[in-house]
Design a protein around this motif. Structure first.
Motif, PDB file in Angstrom:
ATOM      1  N   GLY A   1      25.629   3.732 -15.548  1.00 47.34           N
ATOM      2  CA  GLY A   1      26.304   3.956 -14.280  1.00 47.34           C
ATOM      3  C   GLY A   1      26.451   5.415 -13.885  1.00 47.34           C
ATOM      4  O   GLY A   1      27.217   5.732 -12.969  1.00 47.34           O
ATOM      5  N   LYS A   2      25.737   6.292 -14.577  1.00 47.98           N
ATOM      6  CA  LYS A   2      25.863   7.728 -14.300  1.00 47.98           C
ATOM      7  C   LYS A   2      24.540   8.299 -13.817  1.00 47.98           C
ATOM      8  O   LYS A   2      23.479   7.701 -14.012  1.00 47.98           O
ATOM      9  N   ALA A   3      24.618   9.467 -13.209  1.00 49.52           N
ATOM     10  CA  ALA A   3      23.408  10.170 -12.798  1.00 49.52           C
ATOM     11  C   ALA A   3      22.760  10.847 -14.006  1.00 49.52           C
ATOM     12  O   ALA A   3      23.428  11.113 -15.014  1.00 49.52           O
ATOM     13  N   ARG A   4      21.470  11.069 -13.900  1.00 47.44           N
ATOM     14  CA  ARG A   4      20.777  11.784 -14.967  1.00 47.44           C
ATOM     15  C   ARG A   4      21.290  13.231 -15.002  1.00 47.44           C
ATOM     16  O   ARG A   4      21.444  13.875 -13.972  1.00 47.44           O
ATOM     17  N   GLU A   5      21.541  13.732 -16.223  1.00 48.21           N
ATOM     18  CA  GLU A   5      22.060  15.085 -16.370  1.00 48.21           C
ATOM     19  C   GLU A   5      21.269  15.874 -17.393  1.00 48.21           C
ATOM     20  O   GLU A   5      20.774  15.316 -18.380  1.00 48.21           O
ATOM     21  N   LEU A   6      21.167  17.171 -17.153  1.00 51.01           N
ATOM     22  CA  LEU A   6      20.510  18.070 -18.094  1.00 51.01           C
ATOM     23  C   LEU A   6      21.412  18.270 -19.304  1.00 51.01           C
ATOM     24  O   LEU A   6      22.610  18.531 -19.160  1.00 51.01           O
ATOM     25  N   VAL A   7      20.836  18.174 -20.494  1.00 46.30           N
ATOM     26  CA  VAL A   7      21.608  18.294 -21.731  1.00 46.30           C
ATOM     27  C   VAL A   7      21.302  19.609 -22.445  1.00 46.30           C
ATOM     28  O   VAL A   7      22.203  20.316 -22.872  1.00 46.30           O
ATOM     29  N   ALA A   8      20.001  19.922 -22.588  1.00 56.02           N
ATOM     30  CA  ALA A   8      19.607  21.096 -23.353  1.00 56.02           C
ATOM     31  C   ALA A   8      18.280  21.626 -22.839  1.00 56.02           C
ATOM     32  O   ALA A   8      17.444  20.855 -22.359  1.00 56.02           O
ATOM     33  N   VAL A   9      18.115  22.930 -22.968  1.00 56.52           N
ATOM     34  CA  VAL A   9      16.925  23.628 -22.473  1.00 56.52           C
ATOM     35  C   VAL A   9      16.405  24.554 -23.568  1.00 56.52           C
ATOM     36  O   VAL A   9      17.200  25.195 -24.258  1.00 56.52           O
ATOM     37  N   ILE A  10      15.074  24.634 -23.692  1.00 58.34           N
ATOM     38  CA  ILE A  10      14.467  25.638 -24.566  1.00 58.34           C
ATOM     39  C   ILE A  10      13.275  26.235 -23.821  1.00 58.34           C
ATOM     40  O   ILE A  10      12.411  25.502 -23.346  1.00 58.34           O
TER      41      ILE A  10
ATOM     42  N   TYR B   1      17.745   8.984 -23.146  1.00 53.27           N
ATOM     43  CA  TYR B   1      17.417  10.407 -23.245  1.00 53.27           C
ATOM     44  C   TYR B   1      15.963  10.618 -22.839  1.00 53.27           C
ATOM     45  O   TYR B   1      15.061   9.950 -23.367  1.00 53.27           O
ATOM     46  N   TYR B   2      15.777  11.553 -21.927  1.00 51.30           N
ATOM     47  CA  TYR B   2      14.451  11.826 -21.370  1.00 51.30           C
ATOM     48  C   TYR B   2      14.003  13.238 -21.715  1.00 51.30           C
ATOM     49  O   TYR B   2      14.782  14.191 -21.634  1.00 51.30           O
ATOM     50  N   CYS B   3      12.738  13.349 -22.021  1.00 47.16           N
ATOM     51  CA  CYS B   3      12.105  14.645 -22.230  1.00 47.16           C
ATOM     52  C   CYS B   3      11.472  15.089 -20.906  1.00 47.16           C
ATOM     53  O   CYS B   3      10.928  14.260 -20.164  1.00 47.16           O
ATOM     54  N   ASN B   4      11.539  16.380 -20.644  1.00 50.91           N
ATOM     55  CA  ASN B   4      10.979  16.955 -19.422  1.00 50.91           C
ATOM     56  C   ASN B   4      10.355  18.296 -19.805  1.00 50.91           C
ATOM     57  O   ASN B   4      11.008  19.075 -20.503  1.00 50.91           O
ATOM     58  N   ALA B   5       9.130  18.536 -19.379  1.00 56.37           N
ATOM     59  CA  ALA B   5       8.462  19.754 -19.799  1.00 56.37           C
ATOM     60  C   ALA B   5       7.609  20.335 -18.679  1.00 56.37           C
ATOM     61  O   ALA B   5       6.988  19.592 -17.898  1.00 56.37           O
ATOM     62  N   GLU B   6       7.579  21.656 -18.650  1.00 58.79           N
ATOM     63  CA  GLU B   6       6.745  22.409 -17.701  1.00 58.79           C
ATOM     64  C   GLU B   6       5.395  22.632 -18.374  1.00 58.79           C
ATOM     65  O   GLU B   6       5.322  23.302 -19.409  1.00 58.79           O
ATOM     66  N   ILE B   7       4.337  22.078 -17.783  1.00 59.24           N
ATOM     67  CA  ILE B   7       3.039  22.063 -18.451  1.00 59.24           C
ATOM     68  C   ILE B   7       1.942  22.555 -17.520  1.00 59.24           C
ATOM     69  O   ILE B   7       1.900  22.199 -16.342  1.00 59.24           O
ATOM     70  N   GLN B   8       1.081  23.346 -18.118  1.00 58.97           N
ATOM     71  CA  GLN B   8      -0.139  23.771 -17.434  1.00 58.97           C
ATOM     72  C   GLN B   8      -1.281  22.986 -18.058  1.00 58.97           C
ATOM     73  O   GLN B   8      -1.444  22.985 -19.283  1.00 58.97           O
ATOM     74  N   THR B   9      -2.079  22.328 -17.239  1.00 61.46           N
ATOM     75  CA  THR B   9      -3.124  21.474 -17.792  1.00 61.46           C
ATOM     76  C   THR B   9      -4.438  22.241 -17.907  1.00 61.46           C
ATOM     77  O   THR B   9      -4.593  23.346 -17.384  1.00 61.46           O
ATOM     78  N   THR B  10      -5.393  21.618 -18.585  1.00 63.57           N
ATOM     79  CA  THR B  10      -6.722  22.208 -18.721  1.00 63.57           C
ATOM     80  C   THR B  10      -7.548  22.033 -17.453  1.00 63.57           C
ATOM     81  O   THR B  10      -8.611  22.621 -17.319  1.00 63.57           O
TER      82      THR B  10
END
Length: 121
Positions: free
Chosen positions: A42-51, A93-102
């Protein structure tokens, strides 16, 4: 195509620990910032941790001192070590990543499908 696959979610008692993993695969050339989000019932998705790409980290206040985010670039993997778990940590828990592809030089954010964490006695 890029895929992010999370694993490690489980049912755990309050005070317990879990380690989540997220592996990137496919046409991955380079990975920038990697994040963990969660969505409780019942909650919105929230950011937990960043690296970031230099392994600098940041956390939301409710998890500081309990969660640790880390990364292994050789394995294209980000981890979330969770300790002293509380019922309010329950969620997907969702993973999210900034990716540059080939294929193209632009950076895009990608999402995994999520892994369920339930903290309950």
């Amino acid at each position: 195509q890029v895929q992010l696959v999370e694993s490690g979610g489980d049912l755990v008692q309050p005070g317990g620990s879990l380690r989540l993993s997220c592996v990137a695969s496919g046409t991955v050339f380079s990975i920038g910032t990697m994040n963990w989000y969660r969505q409780g019932p019942g909650k919105a998705r929230e950011l937990v941790a960043v690296i970031d790409s230099g392994s600098g980290t940041d956390y939301v206040d409710p998890v500081k001192g309990r969660f640790t985010i880390s990364r292994d670039d050789a394995k294209k993997t980000v981890y979330l070590q969770m300790t002293k778990l509380k019922p309010e940590d329950t969620g997907v828990y969702y993973c999210n990543a900034e990716i540059q592809t080939t294929i193209a030089p632009r950076w895009y954010y990608y999402w995994g499908q999520g892994t369920q964490v339930t903290v309950s006695s």
